[in-house]
Design a protein around this motif. Structure first.
Motif, PDB file in Angstrom:
ATOM      1  N   GLY A 136     -10.165   1.360 -44.179  1.00  0.00           N
ATOM      2  CA  GLY A 136      -8.909   0.896 -43.987  1.00  0.00           C
ATOM      3  C   GLY A 136      -7.900   0.466 -44.897  1.00  0.00           C
ATOM      4  O   GLY A 136      -7.182  -0.157 -44.467  1.00  0.00           O
ATOM      5  N   ARG A 166      -3.505  -6.089 -36.884  1.00  0.00           N
ATOM      6  CA  ARG A 166      -2.834  -4.660 -37.167  1.00  0.00           C
ATOM      7  C   ARG A 166      -3.611  -3.761 -36.315  1.00  0.00           C
ATOM      8  O   ARG A 166      -2.935  -2.568 -36.276  1.00  0.00           O
ATOM      9  N   ASP A 191     -18.291  -4.639 -41.251  1.00  0.00           N
ATOM     10  CA  ASP A 191     -18.989  -5.214 -42.447  1.00  0.00           C
ATOM     11  C   ASP A 191     -20.439  -5.831 -41.876  1.00  0.00           C
ATOM     12  O   ASP A 191     -21.461  -5.819 -42.558  1.00  0.00           O
ATOM     13  N   ARG A 221     -12.275 -18.815 -44.264  1.00  0.00           N
ATOM     14  CA  ARG A 221     -11.692 -18.556 -43.274  1.00  0.00           C
ATOM     15  C   ARG A 221     -10.993 -19.861 -42.610  1.00  0.00           C
ATOM     16  O   ARG A 221     -10.265 -19.887 -41.537  1.00  0.00           O
ATOM     17  N   ARG A 224      -7.626 -19.891 -41.213  1.00  0.00           N
ATOM     18  CA  ARG A 224      -7.528 -19.200 -39.913  1.00  0.00           C
ATOM     19  C   ARG A 224      -7.975 -19.962 -38.727  1.00  0.00           C
ATOM     20  O   ARG A 224      -7.442 -19.839 -37.575  1.00  0.00           O
TER      21      ARG A 224
HETATM   22  N1  UDP Z   1      -9.191  -4.484 -43.548  1.00  0.00           N
HETATM   23  C1  UDP Z   1      -8.686  -3.150 -43.875  1.00  0.00           C
HETATM   24  N2  UDP Z   1      -7.687  -2.775 -44.247  1.00  0.00           N
HETATM   25  C2  UDP Z   1      -6.889  -3.835 -44.559  1.00  0.00           C
HETATM   26  C3  UDP Z   1      -7.275  -5.166 -44.379  1.00  0.00           C
HETATM   27  C4  UDP Z   1      -8.586  -5.401 -43.734  1.00  0.00           C
HETATM   28  O1  UDP Z   1      -9.579  -2.293 -43.097  1.00  0.00           O
HETATM   29  O2  UDP Z   1      -5.750  -3.525 -45.002  1.00  0.00           O
HETATM   30  C5  UDP Z   1     -10.463  -4.728 -42.873  1.00  0.00           C
HETATM   31  C6  UDP Z   1     -11.442  -5.584 -43.506  1.00  0.00           C
HETATM   32  O3  UDP Z   1     -12.139  -5.105 -44.641  1.00  0.00           O
HETATM   33  C7  UDP Z   1     -12.411  -6.142 -42.481  1.00  0.00           C
HETATM   34  C8  UDP Z   1     -11.488  -6.015 -41.295  1.00  0.00           C
HETATM   35  O4  UDP Z   1     -10.289  -5.311 -41.421  1.00  0.00           O
HETATM   36  O5  UDP Z   1     -13.679  -5.231 -42.278  1.00  0.00           O
HETATM   37  C9  UDP Z   1     -11.064  -7.419 -40.796  1.00  0.00           C
HETATM   38  O6  UDP Z   1     -12.079  -8.185 -40.812  1.00  0.00           O
HETATM   39  P1  UDP Z   1     -11.836  -9.644 -40.037  1.00  0.00           P
HETATM   40  O7  UDP Z   1     -13.288 -10.555 -40.067  1.00  0.00           O
HETATM   41  O8  UDP Z   1     -10.770 -10.502 -40.860  1.00  0.00           O
HETATM   42  O9  UDP Z   1     -11.379  -9.798 -38.411  1.00  0.00           O
HETATM   43  P2  UDP Z   1     -11.095 -10.572 -37.324  1.00  0.00           P
HETATM   44  O10 UDP Z   1     -12.111 -10.028 -36.361  1.00  0.00           O
HETATM   45  O11 UDP Z   1     -11.284 -11.703 -37.712  1.00  0.00           O
HETATM   46  O12 UDP Z   1      -9.640  -9.811 -37.130  1.00  0.00           O
END
Ligand code: UDP
Length: 243
Positions: A136, A166, A191, A221, A224
């Motif tokens: 990503g 996003r 992850d 976090r 957030r």
């Molecule tokens: N991520 C990505 N590209 C980006 C920014 C984030 O692929 O430009 C991925 C990041 O590596 C992670 C996921 O988006 O695997 C977001 O995880 P997070 O736990 O913040 O997501 P949430 O479920 O809290 O929205």
């Protein structure tokens, strides 16, 4: 049935019913469907962001993602059966995908993570048809190529892990070009599946304390998570609840 919470529709379905509904989407027609697992952070942000609210209305299925949403729905008199989070929904769809032969595509997370997640899923579900993976961290000018790559791989299910909102904006923007029957955002799920981030233990999840576990495991976090008390306060104010 759909309930309304803070101006947004939410499908009052449990996990099993949600999975059945998605199975329906795949049988019904070839139209691209888009699922939002709605968490308090997204719903809070959507209060003064028309685009984010519009995305919720455009989604074919909106699941209650998180204890905060389940609490708010119950407290305001239109309960939902249970929490249906992105990762849980994904992990419930994978065995069905294996059984039905549905192709899946994993888009998102840091380089290597989607492949690792795919490898772990294959270990557990050897006949799972993973038609592609892609990290990503791409530049805007690469998006066209990625969209074409996904469309050419013809997955039935597309899981997008770019972080919220996003991933939802991305799916919506490219929905027609992607022509994937079912797409959904899954946040940090790759992850976890890749084993890079440990999920909060089941006993904390059962106590509705997943947010606390995540705060302890991933302290960065905390900023957030400040949205959770703000969300609760907004619900209390908007619905004139007694405390
Ligand atoms: N991520 C990505 N590209 C980006 C920014 C984030 O692929 O430009 C991925 C990041 O590596 C992670 C996921 O988006 O695997 C977001 O995880 P997070 O736990 O913040 O997501 P949430 O479920 O809290 O929205």
């Amino acid at each position: 049935m759909r309930i309304q919470l803070l101006g947004a529709p939410i499908d009052a379905l449990n996990m099993k019913e949600t999975v059945s509904e998605i199975e329906e989407f795949l049988h019904k027609d070839s139209k691209p469907h888009f699922i939002i697992t709605l968490n308090p952070e997204y719903l809070y942000r959507a209060q003064d962001n028309e685009e984010l609210m519009k995305l919720i209305y455009e989604a074919d299925l909106i699941t209650p993602d998180g204890t905060g949403i389940v609490w708010a729905a119950k407290t305001t008199g239109s309960p939902v059966p249970e929490r249906v989070t992105g990762i849980d929904l994904m992990l419930n769809l994978i065995p069905l995908a294996e059984q039905k032969g549905w192709g899946i595509f994993l888009l998102g997370a840091a380089p290597g993570v989607a492949e690792e997640a795919a490898g772990n899923l294959k270990k557990q579900y050897p006949r799972l048809n993973i038609v592609g993976t892609r990290d990503g961290y791409f530049k805007p000018h690469e998006e066209d190529k990625i969209v074409k790559e996904i469309a050419a791989a013809k997955p039935h299910l597309l899981f997008v892990a770019l972080g919220m909102p996003r991933q939802e904006q991305w799916i919506y923007k490219y929905k027609e070009q992607l022509a994937v029957p079912v797409s959904m955002g899954v946040g940090g799920s790759f992850d976890v599946i890749a084993g890079r981030v440990e999920r909060v233990s089941p006993w904390l999840q059962k106590l509705n304390l997943e947010w606390l576990g995540r705060l302890i495991k991933e302290p960065y976090r905390w900023k957030r998570q400040l949205v959770l008390p703000k969300f609760a306060w907004l619900v209390i104010k908007k619905y004139k609840l007694k405390i």
